[in-house]
Each structure stands twice: as structure tokens, then as C-alpha cells.
Scaffold this motif. Structure first.
Motif, PDB file in Angstrom:
ATOM      1  N   LEU A  73      40.714 -21.134  -8.931  1.00  0.00           N
ATOM      2  CA  LEU A  73      41.322 -19.832  -9.191  1.00  0.00           C
ATOM      3  C   LEU A  73      40.283 -18.716  -9.187  1.00  0.00           C
ATOM      4  O   LEU A  73      40.561 -17.610  -8.707  1.00  0.00           O
ATOM      5  N   ALA A  74      39.100 -18.999  -9.725  1.00  0.00           N
ATOM      6  CA  ALA A  74      38.054 -17.977  -9.760  1.00  0.00           C
ATOM      7  C   ALA A  74      37.666 -17.571  -8.347  1.00  0.00           C
ATOM      8  O   ALA A  74      37.452 -16.387  -8.060  1.00  0.00           O
ATOM      9  N   ARG A  75      37.603 -18.529  -7.449  1.00  0.00           N
ATOM     10  CA  ARG A  75      37.259 -18.229  -6.062  1.00  0.00           C
ATOM     11  C   ARG A  75      38.327 -17.344  -5.431  1.00  0.00           C
ATOM     12  O   ARG A  75      38.014 -16.396  -4.697  1.00  0.00           O
ATOM     13  N   LYS A 132      40.503 -17.525 -20.928  1.00  0.00           N
ATOM     14  CA  LYS A 132      41.380 -16.953 -21.946  1.00  0.00           C
ATOM     15  C   LYS A 132      41.331 -15.431 -21.925  1.00  0.00           C
ATOM     16  O   LYS A 132      42.362 -14.755 -21.875  1.00  0.00           O
ATOM     17  N   ALA A 133      40.124 -14.878 -21.945  1.00  0.00           N
ATOM     18  CA  ALA A 133      39.970 -13.424 -22.001  1.00  0.00           C
ATOM     19  C   ALA A 133      40.549 -12.763 -20.754  1.00  0.00           C
ATOM     20  O   ALA A 133      41.215 -11.723 -20.841  1.00  0.00           O
ATOM     21  N   GLY A 134      40.306 -13.362 -19.583  1.00  0.00           N
ATOM     22  CA  GLY A 134      40.838 -12.796 -18.347  1.00  0.00           C
ATOM     23  C   GLY A 134      42.347 -12.821 -18.311  1.00  0.00           C
ATOM     24  O   GLY A 134      42.990 -11.840 -17.885  1.00  0.00           O
ATOM     25  N   THR A 135      42.925 -13.921 -18.768  1.00  0.00           N
ATOM     26  CA  THR A 135      44.387 -14.027 -18.802  1.00  0.00           C
ATOM     27  C   THR A 135      44.999 -12.992 -19.727  1.00  0.00           C
ATOM     28  O   THR A 135      46.009 -12.353 -19.411  1.00  0.00           O
ATOM     29  N   ARG A 136      44.364 -12.797 -20.870  1.00  0.00           N
ATOM     30  CA  ARG A 136      44.905 -11.843 -21.838  1.00  0.00           C
ATOM     31  C   ARG A 136      44.797 -10.406 -21.354  1.00  0.00           C
ATOM     32  O   ARG A 136      45.641  -9.566 -21.660  1.00  0.00           O
ATOM     33  N   VAL A 137      43.741 -10.098 -20.590  1.00  0.00           N
ATOM     34  CA  VAL A 137      43.623  -8.755 -20.013  1.00  0.00           C
ATOM     35  C   VAL A 137      44.786  -8.495 -19.061  1.00  0.00           C
ATOM     36  O   VAL A 137      45.374  -7.412 -19.051  1.00  0.00           O
ATOM     37  N   ILE A 138      45.135  -9.508 -18.260  1.00  0.00           N
ATOM     38  CA  ILE A 138      46.264  -9.369 -17.339  1.00  0.00           C
ATOM     39  C   ILE A 138      47.576  -9.195 -18.107  1.00  0.00           C
ATOM     40  O   ILE A 138      48.395  -8.329 -17.781  1.00  0.00           O
ATOM     41  N   LEU A 139      47.778  -9.994 -19.145  1.00  0.00           N
ATOM     42  CA  LEU A 139      49.002  -9.894 -19.940  1.00  0.00           C
ATOM     43  C   LEU A 139      49.114  -8.552 -20.652  1.00  0.00           C
ATOM     44  O   LEU A 139      50.219  -8.047 -20.873  1.00  0.00           O
ATOM     45  N   ASN A 140      47.991  -7.980 -21.001  1.00  0.00           N
ATOM     46  CA  ASN A 140      48.012  -6.688 -21.692  1.00  0.00           C
ATOM     47  C   ASN A 140      48.473  -5.544 -20.800  1.00  0.00           C
ATOM     48  O   ASN A 140      48.735  -4.442 -21.298  1.00  0.00           O
ATOM     49  N   ILE A 155      52.014 -12.253 -27.536  1.00  0.00           N
ATOM     50  CA  ILE A 155      52.176 -13.071 -28.747  1.00  0.00           C
ATOM     51  C   ILE A 155      52.445 -14.524 -28.378  1.00  0.00           C
ATOM     52  O   ILE A 155      51.898 -15.462 -28.972  1.00  0.00           O
ATOM     53  N   GLY A 156      53.313 -14.723 -27.363  1.00  0.00           N
ATOM     54  CA  GLY A 156      53.624 -16.083 -26.935  1.00  0.00           C
ATOM     55  C   GLY A 156      52.399 -16.814 -26.431  1.00  0.00           C
ATOM     56  O   GLY A 156      52.167 -17.980 -26.778  1.00  0.00           O
ATOM     57  N   ALA A 157      51.593 -16.136 -25.617  1.00  0.00           N
ATOM     58  CA  ALA A 157      50.365 -16.750 -25.105  1.00  0.00           C
ATOM     59  C   ALA A 157      49.411 -17.102 -26.234  1.00  0.00           C
ATOM     60  O   ALA A 157      48.778 -18.158 -26.235  1.00  0.00           O
ATOM     61  N   SER A 158      49.320 -16.223 -27.230  1.00  0.00           N
ATOM     62  CA  SER A 158      48.430 -16.463 -28.361  1.00  0.00           C
ATOM     63  C   SER A 158      48.875 -17.687 -29.159  1.00  0.00           C
ATOM     64  O   SER A 158      48.050 -18.518 -29.567  1.00  0.00           O
ATOM     65  N   LEU A 159      50.180 -17.824 -29.377  1.00  0.00           N
ATOM     66  CA  LEU A 159      50.692 -18.977 -30.127  1.00  0.00           C
ATOM     67  C   LEU A 159      50.463 -20.281 -29.357  1.00  0.00           C
ATOM     68  O   LEU A 159      50.128 -21.309 -29.955  1.00  0.00           O
ATOM     69  N   VAL A 160      50.633 -20.223 -28.042  1.00  0.00           N
ATOM     70  CA  VAL A 160      50.369 -21.409 -27.220  1.00  0.00           C
ATOM     71  C   VAL A 160      48.900 -21.806 -27.321  1.00  0.00           C
ATOM     72  O   VAL A 160      48.564 -22.997 -27.423  1.00  0.00           O
ATOM     73  N   GLU A 161      48.014 -20.820 -27.310  1.00  0.00           N
ATOM     74  CA  GLU A 161      46.583 -21.098 -27.447  1.00  0.00           C
ATOM     75  C   GLU A 161      46.282 -21.748 -28.792  1.00  0.00           C
ATOM     76  O   GLU A 161      45.462 -22.676 -28.879  1.00  0.00           O
ATOM     77  N   ASP A 162      46.944 -21.264 -29.867  1.00  0.00           N
ATOM     78  CA  ASP A 162      46.757 -21.862 -31.190  1.00  0.00           C
ATOM     79  C   ASP A 162      47.139 -23.340 -31.167  1.00  0.00           C
ATOM     80  O   ASP A 162      46.405 -24.200 -31.681  1.00  0.00           O
ATOM     81  N   ASP A 185      43.240  -7.705 -29.177  1.00  0.00           N
ATOM     82  CA  ASP A 185      42.804  -9.042 -28.765  1.00  0.00           C
ATOM     83  C   ASP A 185      41.691  -8.974 -27.715  1.00  0.00           C
ATOM     84  O   ASP A 185      40.784  -9.798 -27.698  1.00  0.00           O
ATOM     85  N   THR A 186      41.749  -7.953 -26.851  1.00  0.00           N
ATOM     86  CA  THR A 186      40.699  -7.785 -25.847  1.00  0.00           C
ATOM     87  C   THR A 186      39.366  -7.437 -26.502  1.00  0.00           C
ATOM     88  O   THR A 186      38.313  -7.951 -26.112  1.00  0.00           O
ATOM     89  N   VAL A 187      39.411  -6.558 -27.492  1.00  0.00           N
ATOM     90  CA  VAL A 187      38.200  -6.207 -28.234  1.00  0.00           C
ATOM     91  C   VAL A 187      37.653  -7.444 -28.950  1.00  0.00           C
ATOM     92  O   VAL A 187      36.444  -7.717 -28.936  1.00  0.00           O
ATOM     93  N   TRP A 188      38.539  -8.198 -29.562  1.00  0.00           N
ATOM     94  CA  TRP A 188      38.146  -9.418 -30.272  1.00  0.00           C
ATOM     95  C   TRP A 188      37.500 -10.418 -29.316  1.00  0.00           C
ATOM     96  O   TRP A 188      36.472 -11.034 -29.633  1.00  0.00           O
ATOM     97  N   ASP A 189      38.105 -10.581 -28.136  1.00  0.00           N
ATOM     98  CA  ASP A 189      37.521 -11.480 -27.135  1.00  0.00           C
ATOM     99  C   ASP A 189      36.153 -10.989 -26.688  1.00  0.00           C
ATOM    100  O   ASP A 189      35.243 -11.787 -26.462  1.00  0.00           O
ATOM    101  N   GLY A 190      36.013  -9.664 -26.546  1.00  0.00           N
ATOM    102  CA  GLY A 190      34.723  -9.115 -26.160  1.00  0.00           C
ATOM    103  C   GLY A 190      33.645  -9.431 -27.179  1.00  0.00           C
ATOM    104  O   GLY A 190      32.512  -9.795 -26.819  1.00  0.00           O
ATOM    105  N   ILE A 191      33.986  -9.313 -28.453  1.00  0.00           N
ATOM    106  CA  ILE A 191      33.040  -9.630 -29.518  1.00  0.00           C
ATOM    107  C   ILE A 191      32.630 -11.101 -29.467  1.00  0.00           C
ATOM    108  O   ILE A 191      31.481 -11.462 -29.745  1.00  0.00           O
ATOM    109  N   HIS A 192      33.585 -11.964 -29.074  1.00  0.00           N
ATOM    110  CA  HIS A 192      33.340 -13.405 -29.101  1.00  0.00           C
ATOM    111  C   HIS A 192      32.834 -13.965 -27.774  1.00  0.00           C
ATOM    112  O   HIS A 192      32.788 -15.183 -27.596  1.00  0.00           O
ATOM    113  N   THR A 193      32.434 -13.087 -26.864  1.00  0.00           N
ATOM    114  CA  THR A 193      31.920 -13.547 -25.573  1.00  0.00           C
ATOM    115  C   THR A 193      30.706 -14.456 -25.747  1.00  0.00           C
ATOM    116  O   THR A 193      30.507 -15.407 -24.973  1.00  0.00           O
ATOM    117  N   PHE A 194      29.902 -14.187 -26.754  1.00  0.00           N
ATOM    118  CA  PHE A 194      28.730 -15.029 -27.017  1.00  0.00           C
ATOM    119  C   PHE A 194      28.966 -15.984 -28.194  1.00  0.00           C
ATOM    120  O   PHE A 194      28.390 -17.070 -28.235  1.00  0.00           O
TER     121      PHE A 194
END
Length: 202
Positions: free
Chosen positions: A179-181, A124-132, A141-148, A75-84
Motif C-alpha cells: 500500500l505504501a508503494r 494508524k496515523a495515516g489512516t486517521r488523517v484520511i478519516l479526519n 470513533i469507530g476506527a478508534s474503538l476497533v484499534e482498542d 487524535d492527529t496531534v496525539w499521534d504526532g506526539i507519539h511518533t517517537f
């Protein structure tokens, strides 16, 4: 349809495109295709999403994303591809919503939608990196289903309740900025601590 309602629809779709681009396109396209929602005149440009060719491509990408997003690290690789890809998709959808207005409004909305899409993608990508970091796959999986579910429900709310969605987008941006700050300050503190330790007297 007034400009605030159009802005709510455009930015709402951009927000969920940054989260799940293909799910958002598929949800809106299917709702239009099967008559669950009838577009007002101001949103006529979105009718292109009901085209079977757009739906076919979105469905194929959705299946790949649905599976890839449930696998840690993949999922991290996929998010990286979709950054743009996601921000550009959000900008294109924003232009589709607002395409009949003055050029300066079009440019402003496209830039805003691209920025909102990128912000949502980053969250999304930052949250998933932490969950990983967790060895178990259930939280991922739970986070992904919630996002869907968020992408499906949110994109439809953007069509039916645009002013409510506009308020939701503003709240999301404020929370993200807060949160970013905090995260930036935390990282700066961690980088400064070793330097202080090195300069400390032995």
C-alpha cells in the motif's frame, strides 16, 4: 521457548504497541496481575508489566489516549506526539521479551521491534488523517474503538499463539509495503501532472 516463538511474541507486542502502546501494556499487565496468563521461562522479563506502578501509569495514559483518540484533529496531534514514543516503547518491550539472549540477538530484536512499532504507528496515523477529512465523527470513533479491541486481543494472542502472531506480523508488513508503494506512486503522479500541464503547448 524457541527463538521463533520469542520472535513472534516480541514482534507481535511491538506491532500493537505501535498501534496502542498504553493499551498493550495495560492488557498484558492486567492479564499477568490477575493470573489469566502464566509466563513461560523465556518471557519472564514481561512480569515487570504486572507491577502496580507500571499498571497505574499505563492506566492513566490509557484514559487520556482513549479520550483524545476519539476526537478528530486532537487524535492527529496525539499521534504526532507519539511518533517517537510508540516506536521507542515497542523497542523497550521487545528488549524485555528477549533480554536473556546474546547481545547481537538483543540488538537485532530491539531494532526490528522499533521498526515494526514505527510502521504500525505510521499506518494508524495515516489512516486517521484520511478519516479526519470526513466531517462526521462516527468513522473516527469507530476506527478508534476497533484499534482498542485489536490492541487488547492482539497483544494477548502474541503471548498465547506466538507463531500465529509472527505470521500475522509478516502479512501486515507485506500489506503495508504494497500500500505504501501505491500511495507513493499516486503522490508522485500528482506532483508531476502540474509540471506537465505547464509545459504543454497553449
Amino acid at each position: 521457548m524457541d527463538i521463533l516463538a520469542l520472535l513472534g511474541t516480541a514482534t507481535g507486542i511491538a506491532l500493537f504497541s505501535g498501534l496502542r502502546l498504553y493499551t498493550t501494556i495495560l492488557a498484558i499487565g492486567l492479564a499477568l496481575r490477575f493470573g489469566s496468563f502464566h509466563l513461560p521461562q523465556g518471557l519472564a522479563g514481561l512480569s515487570v508489566l504486572a507491577d502496580w506502578r507500571v499498571l497505574a501509569i499505563a492506566a492513566a495514559c490509557f484514559v487520556v489516549e482513549f479520550l483524545a483518540d476519539k476526537i478528530p484533529l486532537v487524535d492527529t496531534v496525539w499521534d504526532g506526539i507519539h511518533t517517537f514514543i510508540r516506536p521507542i516503547g515497542a523497542a523497550v518491550l521487545g528488549y524485555t521479551v528477549i533480554g536473556n539472549y546474546d547481545p547481537w540477538i538483543q540488538v537485532a530484536i530491539v531494532l526490528a521491534c522499533g521498526g515494526i512499532g514505527f510502521t504500525a504507528h505510521s499506518a494508524k496515523a495515516g489512516t486517521r488523517v484520511i478519516l479526519n477529512q470526513s466531517p462526521e465523527p462516527i468513522s473516527n470513533i469507530g476506527a478508534s474503538l476497533v484499534e482498542d479491541l485489536f490492541a487488547v486481543g492482539g497483544s494477548l494472542i502474541a503471548l498465547t499463539h506466538p507463531l500465529l502472531m509472527l505470521g500475522g506480523v509478516v502479512v501486515f508488513l507485506l500489506v503495508f509495503a504494497f500500500l505504501a508503494r501505491k500511495i507513493v506512486h499516486l503522490l508522485i503522479g500528482r506532483f508531476r501532472r502540474p509540471r506537465g500541464d505547464m509545459n504543454a503547448p497553449s
